[in-house]
Design a protein around this motif. Sequence first.
Motif, PDB file in Angstrom:
ATOM      1  N   ARG A   5       0.836  -1.193   0.000  1.00 22.90           N
ATOM      2  CA  ARG A   5       0.000   0.000   0.000  1.00 22.90           C
ATOM      3  C   ARG A   5       0.874   1.248   0.000  1.00 22.90           C
ATOM      4  O   ARG A   5       1.924   1.296   0.609  1.00 22.90           O
ATOM      5  CB  ARG A   5      -0.909   0.006   1.234  1.00 22.90           C
ATOM      6  CG  ARG A   5      -2.060  -0.969   1.097  1.00 22.90           C
ATOM      7  CD  ARG A   5      -3.010  -0.861   2.265  1.00 22.90           C
ATOM      8  NE  ARG A   5      -2.477  -1.552   3.427  1.00 22.90           N
ATOM      9  CZ  ARG A   5      -2.631  -1.141   4.662  1.00 22.90           C
ATOM     10  NH1 ARG A   5      -3.257  -0.029   4.909  1.00 22.90           N
ATOM     11  NH2 ARG A   5      -2.142  -1.833   5.672  1.00 22.90           N
ATOM     12  N   THR A   6       0.402   2.284  -0.654  1.00 23.80           N
ATOM     13  CA  THR A   6       1.176   3.511  -0.780  1.00 23.80           C
ATOM     14  C   THR A   6       0.686   4.602   0.150  1.00 23.80           C
ATOM     15  O   THR A   6       1.374   5.575   0.379  1.00 23.80           O
ATOM     16  CB  THR A   6       1.090   4.060  -2.213  1.00 23.80           C
ATOM     17  OG1 THR A   6      -0.272   4.397  -2.495  1.00 23.80           O
ATOM     18  CG2 THR A   6       1.575   3.031  -3.209  1.00 23.80           C
ATOM     19  N   THR A  11      -7.101   4.931  -8.638  1.00 19.85           N
ATOM     20  CA  THR A  11      -8.365   4.828  -9.344  1.00 19.85           C
ATOM     21  C   THR A  11      -8.814   3.386  -9.340  1.00 19.85           C
ATOM     22  O   THR A  11      -8.065   2.485  -9.716  1.00 19.85           O
ATOM     23  CB  THR A  11      -8.232   5.323 -10.802  1.00 19.85           C
ATOM     24  OG1 THR A  11      -7.226   4.555 -11.457  1.00 19.85           O
ATOM     25  CG2 THR A  11      -7.846   6.790 -10.828  1.00 19.85           C
ATOM     26  N   ALA A  12     -10.064   3.158  -8.931  1.00 17.78           N
ATOM     27  CA  ALA A  12     -10.582   1.798  -8.817  1.00 17.78           C
ATOM     28  C   ALA A  12     -10.595   1.096 -10.161  1.00 17.78           C
ATOM     29  O   ALA A  12     -10.383  -0.106 -10.239  1.00 17.78           O
ATOM     30  CB  ALA A  12     -11.992   1.833  -8.224  1.00 17.78           C
ATOM     31  N   ALA A  13     -10.853   1.867 -11.221  1.00 19.37           N
ATOM     32  CA  ALA A  13     -10.903   1.235 -12.542  1.00 19.37           C
ATOM     33  C   ALA A  13      -9.580   0.554 -12.858  1.00 19.37           C
ATOM     34  O   ALA A  13      -9.541  -0.511 -13.454  1.00 19.37           O
ATOM     35  CB  ALA A  13     -11.241   2.280 -13.604  1.00 19.37           C
ATOM     36  N   PHE A  16      -8.978  -2.720 -10.493  1.00 15.66           N
ATOM     37  CA  PHE A  16      -9.790  -3.904 -10.738  1.00 15.66           C
ATOM     38  C   PHE A  16      -9.835  -4.347 -12.198  1.00 15.66           C
ATOM     39  O   PHE A  16     -10.605  -5.249 -12.549  1.00 15.66           O
ATOM     40  CB  PHE A  16     -11.222  -3.668 -10.228  1.00 15.66           C
ATOM     41  CG  PHE A  16     -11.287  -3.378  -8.760  1.00 15.66           C
ATOM     42  CD1 PHE A  16     -10.838  -4.300  -7.835  1.00 15.66           C
ATOM     43  CD2 PHE A  16     -11.777  -2.159  -8.303  1.00 15.66           C
ATOM     44  CE1 PHE A  16     -10.877  -4.027  -6.482  1.00 15.66           C
ATOM     45  CE2 PHE A  16     -11.823  -1.881  -6.945  1.00 15.66           C
ATOM     46  CZ  PHE A  16     -11.377  -2.821  -6.038  1.00 15.66           C
ATOM     47  N   ASP A  17      -9.009  -3.757 -13.045  1.00 18.69           N
ATOM     48  CA  ASP A  17      -8.985  -4.170 -14.450  1.00 18.69           C
ATOM     49  C   ASP A  17      -8.682  -5.668 -14.562  1.00 18.69           C
ATOM     50  O   ASP A  17      -7.701  -6.165 -14.002  1.00 18.69           O
ATOM     51  CB  ASP A  17      -7.922  -3.392 -15.235  1.00 18.69           C
ATOM     52  CG  ASP A  17      -8.406  -2.014 -15.651  1.00 18.69           C
ATOM     53  OD1 ASP A  17      -9.571  -1.681 -15.351  1.00 18.69           O
ATOM     54  OD2 ASP A  17      -7.624  -1.275 -16.266  1.00 18.69           O
ATOM     55  N   ASP A 247      -2.076  -0.227  -3.673  1.00 15.92           N
ATOM     56  CA  ASP A 247      -1.405   0.185  -4.894  1.00 15.92           C
ATOM     57  C   ASP A 247      -1.721  -0.801  -6.010  1.00 15.92           C
ATOM     58  O   ASP A 247      -1.797  -2.018  -5.785  1.00 15.92           O
ATOM     59  CB  ASP A 247       0.109   0.233  -4.646  1.00 15.92           C
ATOM     60  CG  ASP A 247       0.841   1.032  -5.699  1.00 15.92           C
ATOM     61  OD1 ASP A 247       0.166   1.570  -6.602  1.00 15.92           O
ATOM     62  OD2 ASP A 247       2.069   1.109  -5.638  1.00 15.92           O
ATOM     63  N   VAL A 248      -1.890  -0.291  -7.218  1.00 13.03           N
ATOM     64  CA  VAL A 248      -2.233  -1.119  -8.373  1.00 13.03           C
ATOM     65  C   VAL A 248      -1.267  -2.288  -8.579  1.00 13.03           C
ATOM     66  O   VAL A 248      -1.699  -3.392  -8.913  1.00 13.03           O
ATOM     67  CB  VAL A 248      -2.331  -0.260  -9.650  1.00 13.03           C
ATOM     68  CG1 VAL A 248      -2.575  -1.135 -10.874  1.00 13.03           C
ATOM     69  CG2 VAL A 248      -3.452   0.762  -9.520  1.00 13.03           C
TER      70      VAL A 248
END
Length: 286
Positions: A5-6, A11-13, A16-17, A247-248
Amino acid sequence: MDLGRTGTAVTAASLFDGFLDDAAVFPPGLKPLAQAVPDHAAHLASGYGELVGPLILAAPALAELGAVVSDPLDLAVTAPGGPAQLPDALGRAADLPVRLAGFEVAVPADLPVPEFFRGLEVAGEVPVFVEVPRDARRAEVIATCAKTGHAAKFRTGGVKAELYPGETELAEAVLAVVRAEVPFKATAGLHHAVRNTDPSTGFEQHGFLNLLLATAAAVRGAGVDELVSLLAERDGARVAELVSEVDVPARAVFRSFGTCSIDEPVAELVDLGLVPASALEGGVTA
């Protein structure tokens, strides 16, 4: 790898891609193939299409796919019988308008682990997710995945209570793959975003967001106790708050999970404020 985690929201999009693999034909959904294929296309064309991964089919179903598919299709193929099912699946896929996004292969109980991995060589360039057995072979399987470049697959539930690993077992498995730098996907039992007790069966079910939190925590160096706590968290608001800080790159480890319903997890993500309500536009009507 910096996959924790940062402290800043993402962005959730993006987070969850491709997170939701379409397992509509598997229990408890059991959608007919002739309906699953067009519904999958509708999911991809919807407002949440970016969240949808490949359609998942068992290897024997490829024999029926030619009658219902015409447009190009991303496909993940499960091989519950082990590597022996891969040559036929490759041959059938070659004659269909599909791209093999991955093989998900179980380790037969009577097949030695080294022989199992030799059998995967036929997969060639197709990514392989090895279903990690819940027994003494787990460590050897994960270690061999790390050496061969294959990913792992965890079974997180099923039709019986004993098919659901407890928090400690799942936490230890996640720590093992993170430390071995082996990505994974999950399948079965992740019916809701947050940890819950199924009201009809009484089964304790893991939440797919809890599993994402545990993965991110493992990557930043947390121990098993913290992972167990995150897997057990039932407060949806608290889970959503923590997920908003993930984080993504954590998704480089926890790649996706199979769900027999795509629209239901999307709706839960919307309810938790992690995906905009506009994403529900154009979804599949049950």
